[in-house]
Design an enzyme around this catalytic site. Structure first.
Site, mmCIF file in Angstrom:
data_model
loop_
_atom_site.group_PDB
_atom_site.id
_atom_site.type_symbol
_atom_site.label_atom_id
_atom_site.label_comp_id
_atom_site.label_asym_id
_atom_site.label_seq_id
_atom_site.Cartn_x
_atom_site.Cartn_y
_atom_site.Cartn_z
ATOM 1 N N ASP A 112 31.521 71.229 41.850
ATOM 2 C CA ASP A 112 32.545 70.873 42.839
ATOM 3 C C ASP A 112 32.056 71.266 44.229
ATOM 4 O OD1 ASP A 112 35.706 70.313 43.200
ATOM 5 O OD2 ASP A 112 35.079 71.918 44.559
ATOM 6 N N TYR B 237 31.983 72.051 53.007
ATOM 7 C CA TYR B 237 31.207 73.222 52.562
ATOM 8 C C TYR B 237 29.773 73.198 53.119
ATOM 9 C CZ TYR B 237 34.933 73.372 48.957
ATOM 10 O OH TYR B 237 36.125 73.381 48.272
ATOM 11 N N LYS C 203 34.432 65.954 48.598
ATOM 12 C CA LYS C 203 35.733 65.736 49.245
ATOM 13 C C LYS C 203 35.557 65.258 50.678
ATOM 14 C CE LYS C 203 37.133 69.810 46.616
ATOM 15 N NZ LYS C 203 36.001 70.758 46.708
ATOM 16 N N HIS D 58 40.592 65.914 50.913
ATOM 17 C CA HIS D 58 40.563 67.378 50.853
ATOM 18 C C HIS D 58 41.928 68.008 51.155
ATOM 19 C CE1 HIS D 58 37.395 70.780 51.243
ATOM 20 N NE2 HIS D 58 38.504 71.236 50.722
HETATM 21 N N1 LIG Z 1 40.322 71.835 47.564
HETATM 22 C C1 LIG Z 1 40.402 72.911 48.293
HETATM 23 O O1 LIG Z 1 41.027 72.949 49.357
HETATM 24 C C2 LIG Z 1 39.695 74.148 47.820
HETATM 25 C C3 LIG Z 1 39.974 75.381 48.429
HETATM 26 C C4 LIG Z 1 39.308 76.506 47.944
HETATM 27 C C5 LIG Z 1 38.425 76.388 46.894
HETATM 28 N N2 LIG Z 1 38.153 75.167 46.324
HETATM 29 C C6 LIG Z 1 37.184 75.012 45.213
HETATM 30 O O2 LIG Z 1 37.512 75.911 44.166
HETATM 31 C C7 LIG Z 1 36.407 76.767 43.903
HETATM 32 C C8 LIG Z 1 36.859 78.109 43.411
HETATM 33 O O3 LIG Z 1 37.702 78.758 44.332
HETATM 34 P P1 LIG Z 1 37.245 79.986 45.264
HETATM 35 O O4 LIG Z 1 35.819 79.802 45.633
HETATM 36 O O5 LIG Z 1 38.238 80.134 46.299
HETATM 37 O O6 LIG Z 1 37.436 81.284 44.462
HETATM 38 P P2 LIG Z 1 37.362 81.907 43.019
HETATM 39 O O7 LIG Z 1 36.551 81.107 42.099
HETATM 40 O O8 LIG Z 1 38.758 82.228 42.680
HETATM 41 O O9 LIG Z 1 36.644 83.289 43.335
HETATM 42 C C9 LIG Z 1 35.379 83.415 43.882
HETATM 43 C C10 LIG Z 1 35.165 84.887 44.196
HETATM 44 O O10 LIG Z 1 35.277 85.669 43.007
HETATM 45 C C11 LIG Z 1 34.034 86.297 42.708
HETATM 46 N N3 LIG Z 1 33.815 86.141 41.254
HETATM 47 C C12 LIG Z 1 33.452 85.009 40.596
HETATM 48 N N4 LIG Z 1 33.374 85.224 39.275
HETATM 49 C C13 LIG Z 1 33.699 86.532 39.091
HETATM 50 C C14 LIG Z 1 33.779 87.354 37.951
HETATM 51 N N5 LIG Z 1 33.514 86.875 36.737
HETATM 52 N N6 LIG Z 1 34.151 88.640 38.126
HETATM 53 C C15 LIG Z 1 34.436 89.150 39.347
HETATM 54 N N7 LIG Z 1 34.370 88.400 40.477
HETATM 55 C C16 LIG Z 1 33.999 87.114 40.347
HETATM 56 C C17 LIG Z 1 32.987 85.593 43.535
HETATM 57 O O11 LIG Z 1 31.958 86.486 43.920
HETATM 58 P P3 LIG Z 1 30.392 86.117 43.891
HETATM 59 O O12 LIG Z 1 30.239 84.672 44.307
HETATM 60 O O13 LIG Z 1 29.819 87.069 44.882
HETATM 61 O O14 LIG Z 1 29.904 86.360 42.493
HETATM 62 C C18 LIG Z 1 33.804 85.161 44.751
HETATM 63 O O15 LIG Z 1 33.937 86.238 45.656
HETATM 64 C C19 LIG Z 1 35.688 76.776 45.263
HETATM 65 O O16 LIG Z 1 34.405 77.310 45.212
HETATM 66 C C20 LIG Z 1 35.749 75.337 45.634
HETATM 67 O O17 LIG Z 1 34.798 74.571 44.919
HETATM 68 C C21 LIG Z 1 38.800 74.065 46.767
#
Ligand SMILES: NC(=O)c1ccc[n+]([C@@H]2O[C@H](COP(=O)([O-])OP(=O)(O)OC[C@H]3O[C@@H](n4cnc5c(N)ncnc54)[C@H](OP(=O)(O)O)[C@@H]3O)[C@@H](O)[C@H]2O)c1
Length: 280
Positions: free
Chosen positions: A44, A49, A74, A106
């Site tokens: 994704d 990004y 997106k 997005h």
């Molecule tokens: N459509 C939208 O508007 C939108 C908005 C936000 C996000 N997204 C998408 O959704 C994806 C996921 O959301 P997100 O990036 O906000 O956050 P997330 O997946 O909820 O969390 C990522 C954070 O958690 C840490 N982490 C990951 N796996 C872990 C584990 N097993 N144990 C402990 N910590 C862990 C990562 O650290 P490290 O990377 O340092 O390991 C990072 O700091 C995004 O990357 C993006 O592709 C979309």
């Protein structure tokens, strides 16, 4: 890997790699390559990004056939159709592909006419075969209803903030009735799931399954038929998160996690975002 069948028949791997804040260059390249080696077949990304080029290079260098990998990107913002088409073509070039599997708006604009115009471009790209599926992100129910006033194709996916603090049960009920797949972002609540009531509730279930809290959240989403895209740049966590797919939660455990809902957002509220003019 379990796949969700979208309403146009396209199969989408239910677990993927999120890449928000994954820095372009070596980090995005190595992260994507590692995830593909571990077994992820769904990445994704987004124009916003600014890491599509490194991801595209990693996909190419992985040697895995393009058709075995599901790529979502997106549209970065609403603009003229001409400008948005250029941005889409730029994504294709960066990703080194002739199509994307899923293209999402997005964020909704506050003006429904702007969303409707953007969607009409998405329908064109879909009919031209440049995208296998089209969808939206951060759309509330009312945004989808407004879109459907002029749409000829219903969105196949809605990607929204969803985690134990914001379980989105009512939105899921609506989307299920409409045949629109639900995708979660921010599953770890920006780290909030490792604290307070969420950590307490989730740790008990994690202990029972000899799993981590992150894995339990991934298993919870998958059991609810939600598409999950946890982000990590840490190799061991990329593997840990992938293994979350093998955990089977009981109905009671799923309901216990649903009950941790506090309507808590750690990202922007789509109805109060600072982007775009507000409708009168
Ligand atoms: N459509 C939208 O508007 C939108 C908005 C936000 C996000 N997204 C998408 O959704 C994806 C996921 O959301 P997100 O990036 O906000 O956050 P997330 O997946 O909820 O969390 C990522 C954070 O958690 C840490 N982490 C990951 N796996 C872990 C584990 N097993 N144990 C402990 N910590 C862990 C990562 O650290 P490290 O990377 O340092 O390991 C990072 O700091 C995004 O990357 C993006 O592709 C979309």
């Amino acid at each position: 890997m379990n796949k969700i069948r979208l309403h146009n028949g396209i199969l989408m791997p239910q677990l993927g790699l999120g890449t928000f804040l994954v820095q372009d260059g070596n980090v995005a390249y190595e992260t994507t390559l590692h995830a593909l080696n571990v077994g992820y077949r769904h990445i994704d990304t987004a124009q916003m990004y600014q890491n599509e080029a490194s991801i595209g290079q990693a996909i190419k260098d992985s040697g895995i056939p393009r058709e075995e990998i599901f790529i979502t990107t997106k549209q970065r913002g609403h603009s003229t159709k001409k400008k948005m088409r250029e941005q889409f073509e730029s994504s294709l070039a960066k990703l080194q592909t002739s199509y994307v599997d899923l293209y999402l708006i997005h964020w909704p604009n506050h003006d429904k006419k702007i969303n409707q115009q953007t969607w009409s471009l998405f329908e064109e790209l879909y009919k031209e075969g440049k995208v296998k599926a089209i969808g939206v992100s951060n759309f509330q129910r009312h945004h989808i209803e407004d879109l459907m006033e002029t749409a000829t194709i219903k969105p196949m996916v809605n990607q929204v903030e969803l985690h134990p603090g914001l379980s989105q049960v009512p939105l899921q009920a609506y989307l299920t009735r409409e045949g629109i797949a639900l995708e979660s972002y921010g599953p770890l609540m920006k780290g909030g799931v490792f604290e307070g009531i969420w950590a307490e509730g989730l740790a008990k279930i994690a202990e029972k399954h000899q799993a981590t809290i992150a894995q339990i959240i991934i298993a919870w989403g998958l059991a609810r038929q939600i598409i999950m895209i946890p982000k990590s740049v840490t190799p061991s966590r990329i593997e840990e998160n992938f293994n979350g797919k093998d955990i089977k939660l009981s109905e009671e455990e799923i309901l216990t996690i649903n009950a941790l809902n506090r309507g808590k957002r750690v990202y922007t509220d789509p109805d109060n975002s600072p982007w775009g003019p507000y409708a009168e």
